[in-house]
Design an enzyme around this catalytic site. Structure first.
Site, PDB file in Angstrom:
ATOM      1  N   ASP A   1     -16.535  -1.173   2.941  1.00 17.32           N
ATOM      2  CA  ASP A   1     -15.353  -0.279   2.648  1.00 17.32           C
ATOM      3  C   ASP A   1     -15.297  -0.405   1.420  1.00 17.32           C
ATOM      4  OD1 ASP A   1     -14.380  -3.002   2.526  1.00 17.32           O
ATOM      5  OD2 ASP A   1     -12.680  -2.688   3.481  1.00 17.32           O
TER       6      ASP A   1
ATOM      7  N   ASP B   1     -14.609  -5.886   1.399  1.00 19.03           N
ATOM      8  CA  ASP B   1     -14.466  -6.993   2.026  1.00 19.03           C
ATOM      9  C   ASP B   1     -14.922  -6.970   3.333  1.00 19.03           C
ATOM     10  OD1 ASP B   1     -12.155  -5.395   2.865  1.00 19.03           O
ATOM     11  OD2 ASP B   1     -10.749  -6.824   2.578  1.00 19.03           O
ATOM     12  N   ARG B   2     -15.070  -5.687   3.887  1.00 21.85           N
ATOM     13  CA  ARG B   2     -15.550  -5.368   5.514  1.00 21.85           C
ATOM     14  C   ARG B   2     -16.915  -4.945   5.369  1.00 21.85           C
ATOM     15  NH1 ARG B   2     -12.110  -1.568   8.617  1.00 21.85           N
ATOM     16  NH2 ARG B   2     -11.668  -0.526   6.548  1.00 21.85           N
TER      17      ARG B   2
ATOM     18  N   ARG C   1       0.874  -1.227   0.128  1.00 19.80           N
ATOM     19  CA  ARG C   1       0.078  -0.072  -0.189  1.00 19.80           C
ATOM     20  C   ARG C   1       0.891   1.214   0.176  1.00 19.80           C
ATOM     21  NH1 ARG C   1      -5.303  -0.424   3.313  1.00 19.80           N
ATOM     22  NH2 ARG C   1      -5.081  -2.782   2.958  1.00 19.80           N
TER      23      ARG C   1
ATOM     24  N   HIS D   1     -13.712  -7.545   9.779  1.00 20.38           N
ATOM     25  CA  HIS D   1     -13.699  -8.751   8.747  1.00 20.38           C
ATOM     26  C   HIS D   1     -14.013  -9.996   9.075  1.00 20.38           C
ATOM     27  CE1 HIS D   1     -10.837  -6.770   5.879  1.00 20.38           C
ATOM     28  NE2 HIS D   1     -10.193  -6.110   6.776  1.00 20.38           N
TER      29      HIS D   1
ATOM     30  N   SER E   1      -8.181  -0.581  -0.329  1.00 19.10           N
ATOM     31  CA  SER E   1      -9.313  -0.749   0.777  1.00 19.10           C
ATOM     32  C   SER E   1      -9.981   0.590   1.125  1.00 19.10           C
ATOM     33  CB  SER E   1      -8.662  -1.350   1.864  1.00 19.10           C
ATOM     34  OG  SER E   1      -9.814  -1.672   2.878  1.00 19.10           O
ATOM     35  N   HIS E   2      -9.777   0.954   2.300  1.00 17.76           N
ATOM     36  CA  HIS E   2     -10.422   2.167   2.787  1.00 17.76           C
ATOM     37  C   HIS E   2      -9.660   3.559   2.940  1.00 17.76           C
ATOM     38  CE1 HIS E   2      -8.021   0.672   6.068  1.00 17.76           C
ATOM     39  NE2 HIS E   2      -7.956   1.899   6.513  1.00 17.76           N
TER      40      HIS E   2
ATOM     41  N   ASP F   1     -12.899  -1.840  -0.744  1.00 13.70           N
ATOM     42  CA  ASP F   1     -13.104  -3.086  -1.611  1.00 13.70           C
ATOM     43  C   ASP F   1     -13.915  -3.791  -1.251  1.00 13.70           C
ATOM     44  OD1 ASP F   1     -11.559  -3.376   0.810  1.00 13.70           O
ATOM     45  OD2 ASP F   1     -10.230  -5.002   0.017  1.00 13.70           O
TER      46      ASP F   1
ATOM     47  N   LYS G   1      -3.473  -6.638  -2.649  1.00 10.92           N
ATOM     48  CA  LYS G   1      -3.654  -8.103  -1.684  1.00 10.92           C
ATOM     49  C   LYS G   1      -3.115  -9.334  -2.642  1.00 10.92           C
ATOM     50  CE  LYS G   1      -6.706  -5.430   1.280  1.00 10.92           C
ATOM     51  NZ  LYS G   1      -8.331  -5.228   1.912  1.00 10.92           N
TER      52      LYS G   1
END
Length: 449
Positions: free
Chosen positions: A238, A242-243, A14, A325, A98-99, A240, A108
């Site tokens: 979020d 995934d959360r 990142r 998660h 992500s966020h 992407d 990832k």
């Protein structure tokens, strides 16, 4: 190694684009990824950030330069990438930050079957090899196949949680202009759900609010919409996707620990006696509830690579983190905010009570939430906290410092990515939690002055 050392974190990559992460870097990482993993084929997906398609294309060039074939899935959520890796049996890379704010991007990575790649499982080797390859070009020879996996992903999730028989539900979803705007319509299609969509337009500049549901200010629009529309619940994803964060019918946040307990109970009904993973800053109520329902709770460090590794080692059916998660054995031990949301919809829709009452029995303690403090000398701050609490509780250093007393505990640990100490405290009594939280923060604050 310079910038590569800065952008390769504990379990992902990142950095700021293009200052820290640019196309030549992504191309070098693509070549290094193939070399280190030995992959003959790779699946690649990306989020809606402006820089994502170009970075993904650069990675693909690097992978192809090492004779790897590439399945290019295009736009997707991170859990769609995990679905692709699991269902196709390929190592994969997701381009997302992500966020994080719009100027960031990242990667990832996973091996075939969505097995995570972290610092101890190949990420460091990829970093080191990529550092040698930056600026080195080679003619791409591997093939590229574009493949739309969205419908397969949606069908797979609906096969894991049957929502066809639930009562009709009114649901507000805030996608935060992130990938939930792409995946939610496909997953919810044909279900007995009346959907109110907030910020479903894919926009990596995040014009409405950051796509980070852990920050309370980013939930306000969702909370207001749930109340105004009389919805049964709200879901916030979020960037992407995934959360997933859950809001009840009153507009109140539901703790991820309560969601962990709720899903754990559902999974234990399906797999009696199974193992459930929870990280060390999840509520004490989670292991209590798991035991009460005949399961085996296992405590881990914070971080998805640690959770996934422990799930694979123990064969756990489910794992949950404070950060929203949620991990599922039936989803290649990977995390999926969407799958957790579907469990919540099922639990709510299979009976008549409102969500606030459904989760009430899973909320047993008062928690501080995560409180971050900028501290230059983290070791000194931890030393002073140890000294202050000597003899007042049991010490545990699995991840940072955890101190546990009668009906209370706190954990103070260093961030993997920033010069921060993160504090989480919990107690059966709210005043006790507040006192513990404030005492630790006061000690830490003196070091940061």
């Amino acid at each position: 190694m310079g910038d590569l050392a800065k952008i390769f974190k504990a379990y992902d990559v990142r950095g700021v684009v293009p200052d820290e992460l640019d196309e030549p870097t992504a191309e070098a990482v693509g070549a290094a990824f193939v070399e280190v993993t030995g992959a003959q084929s790779v699946v690649v997906a990306h989020d809606m950030r402006e820089s994502s398609p170009l970075l993904a294309e650069a990675f693909i060039r690097g992978a192809r330069s090492r004779r790897a074939d590439v399945v290019h899935a295009g736009l997707g959520s991170t859990d769609l990438l995990y679905y692709a890796s699991g269902s196709l049996g390929l190592p994969g890379v997701m381009f997302t930050a992500s966020h994080n704010p719009a100027r960031y991007n990242g990667m990832k990575m996973c091996r075939s079957g969505a097995v995570p790649i972290g610092g101890d499982t190949g990420l460091t080797e990829i970093r080191d090899r990529a550092a040698e390859l930056v600026g080195v070009t080679a003619t791409p020879s591997g093939s590229v196949i574009e493949k739309d996996l969205l419908q397969g992903y949606a069908d797979h999730l609906r096969g894991l949680v049957d929502l066809s028989g639930i009562r009709p539900l009114k649901v507000v979803v805030d996608a935060g202009n992130g990938m939930g705007g792409h995946t939610v319509p496909a997953v919810f299609e044909g279900l007995p759900v009346e959907l109110t969509a907030l910020y479903f337009e894919l926009d990596g500049s995040f014009p409405n609010h950051e796509a980070n549901p852990l920050e309370p200010q980013n939930l306000r629009d969702l909370q207001r919409a749930v109340i105004d529309s009389g919805a049964d619940l709200g879901l916030a994803f979020d960037g992407d996707a995934d959360r997933c964060w859950v809001i009840d019918e009153r507009g109140e946040s539901v703790s991820p620990s309560s969601i962990t307990a709720l899903v754990a109970v559902r999974e234990l009904a399906k797999y009696p006696g199974a193992t459930i993973i929870h990280n060390l800053i999840t509520s004490l109520g989670v292991p209590e509830i798991v035991r009460e329902h005949g399961g085996v709770p296992v405590r881990t460090r914070v971080g998805h690579s640690f959770i996934k590794a422990e799930m694979a080692r123990s064969g756990a059916v489910f794992g949950g983190e404070h950060s929203a998660h949620y991990y599922f054995r039936d989803f290649w031990f990977a995390d999926s905010g969407m799958l957790a949301a579907m469990h919540v919809l099922a639990a709510l829709g299979e009976q008549e009570r409102p969500l606030s009452q459904v989760v009430e029995s899973y909320s047993r303690y008062h928690a501080s939430g995560e409180v971050n403090s900028a501290v230059s000398d983290q070791a000194e701050a931890l030393r002073r906290v140890r000294e202050a609490f000597a003899g007042r509780g049991e010490f545990d250093e699995l991840d940072g410092l955890t101190v546990s007393g009668s009906g209370w505990w706190f954990n103070l640990r260093a961030s993997n990515t920033e010069p921060l100490l993160r504090l989480n405290a919990e107690a059966a009594d709210e005043s006790k939690m507040t006192a513990i939280r404030d005492e630790v923060l006061a000690i830490v604050g003196k070091v940061s002055e």
